[in-house]
Design a protein around this motif. Structure first.
Motif, short mmCIF file in Angstrom:
data_model
loop_
_atom_site.label_atom_id
_atom_site.label_comp_id
_atom_site.label_asym_id
_atom_site.label_seq_id
_atom_site.Cartn_x
_atom_site.Cartn_y
_atom_site.Cartn_z
N TRP A 198 -20.73 -71.33 78.67
CA TRP A 198 -21.52 -70.48 77.76
C TRP A 198 -20.47 -70.20 76.17
CZ3 TRP A 198 -26.24 -68.88 79.56
CH2 TRP A 198 -26.65 -68.76 80.78
N LEU A 199 -21.14 -70.58 75.17
CA LEU A 199 -20.59 -70.34 73.79
C LEU A 199 -21.65 -69.23 73.72
CD1 LEU A 199 -20.68 -74.09 72.91
CD2 LEU A 199 -19.09 -72.98 73.60
N ARG A 200 -20.72 -68.64 72.23
CA ARG A 200 -21.30 -67.55 71.39
C ARG A 200 -22.57 -67.68 70.48
NH1 ARG A 200 -15.74 -65.57 71.02
NH2 ARG A 200 -15.65 -63.34 71.85
N ASP A 201 -22.72 -69.21 69.58
CA ASP A 201 -22.97 -68.85 68.52
C ASP A 201 -23.80 -70.36 69.03
OD1 ASP A 201 -24.00 -69.94 66.24
OD2 ASP A 201 -22.07 -69.85 65.68
N PRO A 202 -25.36 -70.17 68.75
CA PRO A 202 -26.09 -71.71 69.70
C PRO A 202 -25.34 -72.87 67.75
CG PRO A 202 -27.44 -70.18 68.13
CD PRO A 202 -25.84 -69.38 68.79
N ILE A 203 -25.08 -72.87 66.46
CA ILE A 203 -25.10 -73.44 65.83
C ILE A 203 -23.70 -74.22 66.07
CG2 ILE A 203 -24.48 -73.49 62.99
CD1 ILE A 203 -27.30 -73.21 63.50
N GLY A 244 -29.28 -80.67 58.68
CA GLY A 244 -29.61 -81.84 57.40
C GLY A 244 -30.50 -82.22 57.30
N ARG A 245 -31.54 -83.04 57.11
CA ARG A 245 -32.48 -83.67 56.53
C ARG A 245 -33.61 -83.24 56.57
NH1 ARG A 245 -33.40 -86.45 52.59
NH2 ARG A 245 -31.46 -87.20 53.20
N TRP A 246 -33.80 -81.94 57.91
CA TRP A 246 -34.78 -81.30 57.74
C TRP A 246 -35.21 -80.52 56.94
CZ3 TRP A 246 -35.20 -75.76 58.67
CH2 TRP A 246 -36.62 -75.38 59.11
N LEU A 247 -33.02 -79.95 56.48
CA LEU A 247 -33.43 -79.12 55.95
C LEU A 247 -33.88 -79.33 54.01
CD1 LEU A 247 -29.79 -76.81 56.59
CD2 LEU A 247 -32.41 -75.83 56.80
N LEU A 248 -33.21 -80.65 54.02
CA LEU A 248 -33.41 -81.04 52.33
C LEU A 248 -34.76 -81.32 52.23
CD1 LEU A 248 -30.59 -84.08 52.28
CD2 LEU A 248 -30.50 -81.91 51.40
N ASP A 249 -35.80 -82.16 53.19
CA ASP A 249 -36.87 -82.35 53.40
C ASP A 249 -37.81 -80.74 53.26
OD1 ASP A 249 -36.77 -84.96 53.70
OD2 ASP A 249 -37.00 -85.23 56.28
N GLN A 250 -37.09 -79.52 53.81
CA GLN A 250 -38.41 -78.62 53.88
C GLN A 250 -37.83 -77.88 52.10
OE1 GLN A 250 -40.50 -77.21 56.16
NE2 GLN A 250 -40.06 -79.49 56.66
N GLY A 251 -37.29 -78.51 51.77
CA GLY A 251 -36.37 -78.46 49.84
C GLY A 251 -35.92 -76.56 49.83
N LEU A 252 -35.00 -76.63 51.91
CA LEU A 252 -34.46 -75.30 51.81
C LEU A 252 -32.93 -75.23 51.83
CD1 LEU A 252 -36.04 -75.03 55.40
CD2 LEU A 252 -37.67 -73.75 53.35
N THR A 253 -32.74 -76.73 50.76
CA THR A 253 -31.11 -76.29 50.71
C THR A 253 -30.52 -77.75 50.11
OG1 THR A 253 -29.23 -76.46 51.24
CG2 THR A 253 -29.92 -77.42 52.74
N ALA A 256 -26.09 -80.39 52.38
CA ALA A 256 -26.71 -80.52 53.57
C ALA A 256 -25.81 -80.52 54.83
CB ALA A 256 -27.80 -81.83 54.55
N THR A 257 -24.36 -80.66 54.38
CA THR A 257 -22.78 -80.55 54.59
C THR A 257 -22.87 -79.51 56.14
OG1 THR A 257 -21.65 -78.76 53.53
CG2 THR A 257 -21.83 -81.51 53.40
N TRP A 258 -22.23 -79.64 57.12
CA TRP A 258 -22.03 -78.22 57.64
C TRP A 258 -21.88 -76.74 57.17
CZ3 TRP A 258 -24.66 -78.24 62.12
CH2 TRP A 258 -24.79 -79.35 62.98
N PRO A 259 -20.98 -77.21 56.04
CA PRO A 259 -20.66 -75.82 55.43
C PRO A 259 -22.21 -74.89 54.94
CG PRO A 259 -18.53 -77.11 55.10
CD PRO A 259 -19.69 -77.59 55.66
N GLY A 260 -22.73 -76.51 54.65
CA GLY A 260 -24.00 -75.53 53.96
C GLY A 260 -25.42 -75.19 55.23
N ILE A 261 -24.70 -76.13 55.74
CA ILE A 261 -25.95 -75.46 56.79
C ILE A 261 -26.23 -73.93 57.73
CG2 ILE A 261 -26.45 -75.69 59.29
CD1 ILE A 261 -26.15 -78.86 58.61
N ARG A 262 -24.25 -73.55 57.50
CA ARG A 262 -23.76 -72.70 58.01
C ARG A 262 -24.53 -71.41 56.85
NH1 ARG A 262 -20.74 -72.63 62.54
NH2 ARG A 262 -19.35 -74.40 63.53
N VAL A 265 -28.41 -70.79 57.71
CA VAL A 265 -28.32 -69.90 59.01
C VAL A 265 -27.93 -68.36 58.59
CG1 VAL A 265 -28.17 -69.97 61.44
CG2 VAL A 265 -28.45 -72.02 59.94
N ALA A 266 -26.79 -68.46 57.83
CA ALA A 266 -26.52 -67.00 57.67
C ALA A 266 -27.21 -66.00 56.84
CB ALA A 266 -24.68 -66.92 57.23
N ALA A 267 -28.21 -66.51 55.92
CA ALA A 267 -28.49 -66.31 55.23
C ALA A 267 -30.04 -66.34 55.44
CB ALA A 267 -29.20 -67.36 53.85
N ASN A 268 -30.56 -66.89 57.04
CA ASN A 268 -31.77 -67.14 57.48
C ASN A 268 -32.08 -67.23 58.91
OD1 ASN A 268 -34.21 -67.83 54.98
ND2 ASN A 268 -31.95 -69.03 54.99
#
Length: 385
Positions: A198-203, A244-253, A256-262, A265-268
């Protein structure tokens, strides 16, 4: 004795090439204003590479154009002995027509760089890999083996399971989606008792699923800590979709690198599941011991041999067969690479003629490079003469 004979042959090659070097090349034609125009790489011939070029070769998804060794950027500067470790691994499961070369590859593991280079020129022909429309440019990304803390039992913050292959996987194709696995009682019942850890973080879990393997520091029930590898064992046969593509297509970021995705998530945090469920594919793992001999290499790739950091790549096998030595050239904001690598793996997103995923190793530094690397690429397949 065999190595001695091989060294004698290679010495003859090198001496011959040095003699060839004593003849200066003709001056390049001048540009207007007196600036010499650089010769195209195909017009330059390295010593020992003087024979006629063979015809082009065709692969299902690419065409291979024969070239001179001088076309390969950085060929005379690469630390070839690093690639030799990966090549020796490939020789554990050699692919035709490289089987016949493996005895010489092993002997040359202690040779000098000049001897290795002379052998490459004598025994292999470089081919520029192009798309069927003639485009030689492609895309380089990278992957790595994440290192994560885990526990054998849920609790104390460890809430995200890593599962073995469920017994019913073959009875239902495709199997449940990622969202269904998280929410449907029948899917959860099929996975009961199948958790490896078991891990701590879903990301972190998502990263592990995308990378396909990882190293876990597992806290055992008795309080001891074990270091193990979890390796790819199968999927739910659902299509892969990039978060990452989902975030870009939604205009959310815009990052779309992993640092950007993290960071997103930290903000949302309330939208974490929405992000995760945008990718219906789910990966199942198997646990492998990580002994000292294994610790210096990555997981086994699709060729069936352990990956070597910085010298193994994943390719589209319809463009480049497994076990092929490849010259890789890529420059961009993250790294500049001109080096010999081995095609030893593949991936669901690694599709196309000039496409490679570069194995960076394990741990945070490797993850940082892999999470950001996305830049131009050219490839040359090295094929036996």
């Amino acid at each position: 004795m065999k190595l001695t004979l091989l060294r004698v042959a290679l010495t003859a090659l090198i001496v011959g090439t040095l003699a060839a070097c004593s003849t200066p090349p003709a001056p390049a034609p001048a540009r207007p204003g007196g600036t010499p125009a650089p010769l195209p790489p195909s017009a330059v011939v390295l010593p020992g590479d003087t024979g006629p070029l063979p015809p082009p070769m065709a692969q299902p998804k690419s065409r291979w154009i024969p070239v001179r060794w001088a076309e390969l950027p950085g060929f005379t500067e690469d630390a070839l002995h690093e690639a030799w470790n990966a090549w020796i691994k490939s020789c554990e499961r050699p692919q035709p027509p490289f089987t016949a070369l493996c005895s010489e590859v092993r002997q040359l593991s202690i040779a000098t760089a000049d001897e290795q280079r002379a052998w490459l020129i004598a025994r292999l022909q470089p081919y520029r890999v192009e798309a069927t429309d003639g485009n030689p440019d492609g895309l380089l990304t990278a992957y790595y083996e994440p290192m994560m803390d885990a526990a054998r039992q849920p609790g104390n913050g460890f809430t995200v399971p890593i599962y073995r292959v469920p017994a019913s996987l073959g009875a239902r194709k495709p199997w449940y989606t990622r969202q269904q696995i998280d929410t449907l009682p029948e899917a959860q019942a099929a996975l009961a008792g199948r958790a490896i850890a078991w891990l701590r973080d879903p990301i972190e879990s998502m990263v592990l699923h995308i990378q396909g393997s990882g190293r876990l520091r597992i806290t055992e029930p008795d309080g001891s800590v074990s270091l193990v590898r979890v390796a790819y064992a199968g999927t739910n046969d659902q299509p892969y979709q990039s978060v990452g593509r989902w975030l870009l297509d939604q205009g959310l970021t815009r990052d779309a690198t992993w640092p950007g995705i993290r960071a997103w998530v930290a903000a949302n945090p309330q939208r974490t599941n929405e992000l995760l469920w945008s990718n219906p594919r789910y990966v199942f793992f198997r646990e492998e011991p990580l002994n000292p001999l294994d610790a210096g290499f990555g997981p086994r790739g699709a060729q069936g041999v352990p990956l070597t950091p910085g010298r193994s790549i994943a390719v589209d096998r319809q463009s480049i067969p497994y076990g092929t030595p490849v010259w890789l050239a890529s420059s961009g904001p993250q790294v500049q690479l001109n080096r010999l690598v081995l095609a030893q793996d593949t991936g669901s997103a690694i599709l196309g003629a000039v496409r490679a995923d570069y194995f960076t190793g394990w741990g945070p530094e490797a993850g940082d490079i892999a999470g950001r690397l996305k830049q131009n690429l050219r490839l040359w397949a090295l094929w036996p003469r």
